[in-house]
Enzyme design. Sequence first.
Site, PDB file in Angstrom:
ATOM      1  N   LYS A  89       0.718  -1.058  -0.007  1.00  0.00           N
ATOM      2  CA  LYS A  89      -0.022   0.058  -0.107  1.00  0.00           C
ATOM      3  C   LYS A  89       0.816   1.377  -0.094  1.00  0.00           C
ATOM      4  CE  LYS A  89      -2.937   2.715   3.214  1.00  0.00           C
ATOM      5  NZ  LYS A  89      -4.216   2.847   2.343  1.00  0.00           N
ATOM      6  N   GLY A 138     -26.163  11.455   7.941  1.00  0.00           N
ATOM      7  CA  GLY A 138     -25.342  11.492   9.394  1.00  0.00           C
ATOM      8  C   GLY A 138     -24.152  12.150   9.417  1.00  0.00           C
ATOM      9  N   SER A 139     -23.161  11.652   8.803  1.00  0.00           N
ATOM     10  CA  SER A 139     -21.828  12.272   8.997  1.00  0.00           C
ATOM     11  C   SER A 139     -21.513  13.671   8.364  1.00  0.00           C
ATOM     12  CB  SER A 139     -20.713  11.137   8.645  1.00  0.00           C
ATOM     13  OG  SER A 139     -20.716  10.745   7.300  1.00  0.00           O
ATOM     14  N   CYS A 192      -6.890  -1.154   2.655  1.00  0.00           N
ATOM     15  CA  CYS A 192      -7.240  -2.371   3.302  1.00  0.00           C
ATOM     16  C   CYS A 192      -8.052  -1.913   4.584  1.00  0.00           C
ATOM     17  CB  CYS A 192      -5.759  -2.707   4.057  1.00  0.00           C
ATOM     18  SG  CYS A 192      -4.555  -2.923   2.929  1.00  0.00           S
ATOM     19  N   GLU A 243     -24.659  -7.265   0.748  1.00  0.00           N
ATOM     20  CA  GLU A 243     -23.610  -7.596   0.648  1.00  0.00           C
ATOM     21  C   GLU A 243     -23.240  -9.098   0.853  1.00  0.00           C
ATOM     22  OE1 GLU A 243     -20.458  -5.425   2.468  1.00  0.00           O
ATOM     23  OE2 GLU A 243     -21.212  -3.736   1.249  1.00  0.00           O
ATOM     24  N   HIS A 246     -30.646   3.425   6.346  1.00  0.00           N
ATOM     25  CA  HIS A 246     -29.891   3.877   5.199  1.00  0.00           C
ATOM     26  C   HIS A 246     -29.122   2.962   4.287  1.00  0.00           C
ATOM     27  CE1 HIS A 246     -27.443   6.224   2.523  1.00  0.00           C
ATOM     28  NE2 HIS A 246     -26.076   5.637   3.163  1.00  0.00           N
ATOM     29  N   GLU A 270     -29.065   5.324  -2.070  1.00  0.00           N
ATOM     30  CA  GLU A 270     -28.326   5.954  -3.274  1.00  0.00           C
ATOM     31  C   GLU A 270     -29.150   5.833  -4.481  1.00  0.00           C
ATOM     32  OE1 GLU A 270     -24.208   4.266  -3.431  1.00  0.00           O
ATOM     33  OE2 GLU A 270     -24.288   4.275  -5.469  1.00  0.00           O
ATOM     34  N   HIS A 293     -20.164  10.732  -3.973  1.00  0.00           N
ATOM     35  CA  HIS A 293     -18.942  10.324  -4.512  1.00  0.00           C
ATOM     36  C   HIS A 293     -18.223  11.009  -5.364  1.00  0.00           C
ATOM     37  CE1 HIS A 293     -21.847   7.226  -2.656  1.00  0.00           C
ATOM     38  NE2 HIS A 293     -20.637   6.710  -2.153  1.00  0.00           N
TER      39      HIS A 293
HETATM   40  N1  GLN Z   1     -24.402   7.244   9.007  1.00  0.00           N
HETATM   41  C1  GLN Z   1     -23.111   7.017   7.725  1.00  0.00           C
HETATM   42  C2  GLN Z   1     -22.690   8.364   7.650  1.00  0.00           C
HETATM   43  O1  GLN Z   1     -23.407   9.144   7.350  1.00  0.00           O
HETATM   44  C3  GLN Z   1     -23.594   6.080   6.817  1.00  0.00           C
HETATM   45  C4  GLN Z   1     -22.423   5.421   6.246  1.00  0.00           C
HETATM   46  C5  GLN Z   1     -22.674   4.619   5.204  1.00  0.00           C
HETATM   47  O2  GLN Z   1     -23.623   4.527   4.532  1.00  0.00           O
HETATM   48  N2  GLN Z   1     -21.601   3.899   4.716  1.00  0.00           N
HETATM   49  O3  GLN Z   1     -21.496   8.316   7.502  1.00  0.00           O
HETATM   50 ZN    ZN Z   2     -24.316   5.286   2.175  1.00  0.00          ZN
END
Ligand code: GLN
Ligand code: ZN
Length: 767
Positions: free
Chosen positions: A20, A445-446, A529, A618, A654, A678, A707
């Site tokens: 890496k 959220g974040s 990783c 997944e 989500h 998404e 993204h």
């Molecule tokens: N609540 C998380 C964030 O906002 C969700 C992240 C995700 O969907 N992978 O980061």
């Molecule tokens: Zn997400």
Amino acid sequence: MSLLTQNLGFPRIGRNRELKKAVEGYWSGRITRPELLATATTLRRENWRLQKAAGIQLIPSNDFSFYDQMLDHICLLGCAPDRYLEKGRVVNLDGYFAMVRGGEIVTDSGTRHVHALEMTKWLDTNYHFLVPELAPDQDFGLASTKPFDEFREALSLGIVTKPVFLGPVSFLRLAKCQGEPFDKLSLLKRLLPVYVLILQELHKLGAKWVQLDEPILAMDMDIREKEAIMETYQTLAESAPDLSLMVCSYFGPYGANLPTVLKLPVKAVHLDLFRAEEELGRFLEGLAGNRILSLGVVEGRNIWKNDFSHSLGLIWKAAEKLGTKRLILSPSCSLLHAPLSLEAETALPDGIKSWLAFAEEKLGEVAALARLSETENFDADPEYLSNQKDIHHRRNHPGTAVKEVRERLDRVRPENGERKSPFLERQILQWKKLRLPLYPATTIGSFPQTEEVRKMRALWKKGRLSESEYRAFLEEETIKTVRLQEELGLDVLVHGEFERNDMVEFFGEKLKGFAFTSNGWVQSYGSRCVKPPVIHGDVYRGGPMTLDWTLFASRATDKPMKGMLTGPVTILKWSFVRDDQPLADTANQIALAIRDEVMDLEAAGVPVIQIDEPALREALPLRKSEWKACLDWEVSAFKLAASGVRDETQIHTHMCYCDFGEILEYIARMDADVISLEASRSRMELLEVFSEFRYPNEIGPGIWDIHSPQIPEAGEMAELLRRARTVIGSRNLWVNPDCGLKTRRWEEVIPALKNMVAAARMLRKED
Ligand code: GLN
Ligand code: ZN
């Protein structure tokens, strides 16, 4: 002479993620090309020597990769899409990296900009490969010397390796069609000559064995694919009669493909005993001639120590029928998916460390089993005794079966996994309580995890920032973010998740039953990783996990504050999970712990709670027919976490992907009041799916693709909302980005959210 041993593939990242660092160093210009190549040579040599020292006889080569083995394979077969090529078919190192990162390609005729190949998950693992793109008139041709160079390189160390390749039929199955769909199998006759050349060249160089992975054999195959695979191996076996070919598949039973596998005209076939132990008997009965069976006795992708007593039983059963000369002992799959070595794990509680085996230790287990299986007094052998001591220690450890957790799980009744009233009744109560406008705007959220946020966390972890200083910093970030959301006009606010490192690690660190390795890295894709937590014991909550930050933020505003949790399925799937009980039990234990948090949030007055499940889709089994059983327990675990609340408490979830048409029925069964998804990247294609299946609850199809660094215009987002409205209706439609904002910069987040709220307001005016 004891049983033959082999390995199917080894982690290439290095003990300290040297690969890496070298690859990223090369990208940023910090290290030169010769330095990068030298690092790679060192890593390959160390790996080969390590495997030899561990007692493995058939050691793989061509399992090294600068980025991804599928990408190497594309380059080897000369089928890189034209946009990456300069002249001819050969891709140089920079072209290779352009295929994964996009970027400029400099040619004689000028510079051109290319986008990267698509990535997708490798079978049911968390490893991502680059998806080959094939044209209907695709040409193939030997275009790289990588496998030959690596074979020679190992030979110079005195090791005759077993080169490893993805087999032709699986390669075609996993490739995507460029443009309109066409019959990919029609390309086989052009593809096979290249494989023939590869085999013949390897034979010339002195190879004895070649491993061809055909994971398609663990998937549903149609009759043409079955015929294709027979023809393929007839051709390959005839054109390289002195080479021993081994066909490997893993991660699932052969099922209906088993008769085909038994007939394949190759020297050896492999069986993943962790996913298909029930098929051993049929192999022992049906494997005719002098063909060899590779017994995948050591689990290759989890981290638990092998139980020698069980494995020896399987080996003896096989040896009795086939004789030891027709057996090879092996890990169940490539060790690419396991961390490299336990050596560096000095911080793990000692008891737990003795339960584990990483890649290096797994090879030791394969060798030990080969030896023990032919040892008269095996049960007096120190290695056997020590193994059994650890197995029993784990089995009887108090943490693996916590009475209160078990009793609580036993007491769970079906009604605990159901909300009190049907959605339509809850919806009215929630409207009354929350008084949100139409098209309510929220985020996932974040908020940006800036350099500064990460730096402060690191300082605090190292003890260079006091608890109170760190807290003060987080408070300031949180308050700023709450104010910002108010100013922007969002309707349901979040606290921003500044205190969280990773959405699973954060909860794992707080829950009981989890452990964290210091160096248990596994390649996720390219230079990325991950270090999954280890779920080793019964899971329960020691105390509130998110309450303080949610309440801190909620006290700062009059707007509804959304509590943010990670769901049980995602926590489970992004961890190394205990293998001594059904996954459903582990998921339900985590679910109860999350449920406790949900109840605490509700009791503290938090009106909206989001339980993220990005991993729900997944790692589903390779065969669709097995999805139901898996999705059933996943949905139940989510509902167990979510359903304790009163009707007027609004549960959100989500998921960050858009291709879930196939599992929509299960998503509806989760019965979340609101789901955010998404969607923007697929230009809302998912809405088509929703128009066929009437999703009953509220939805926020993401209208800003976070993204991408592009800041979407309000008009653009309003247009997406209008399209969504035609399918979802105005009463059930939410306005949100398509994922969390932690990877974005404030300079992007502020204008984009401003535009997003403007889009919501445009629609409100239209009603
Ligand atoms: N609540 C998380 C964030 O906002 C969700 C992240 C995700 O969907 N992978 O980061
Ligand atoms: Zn997400």
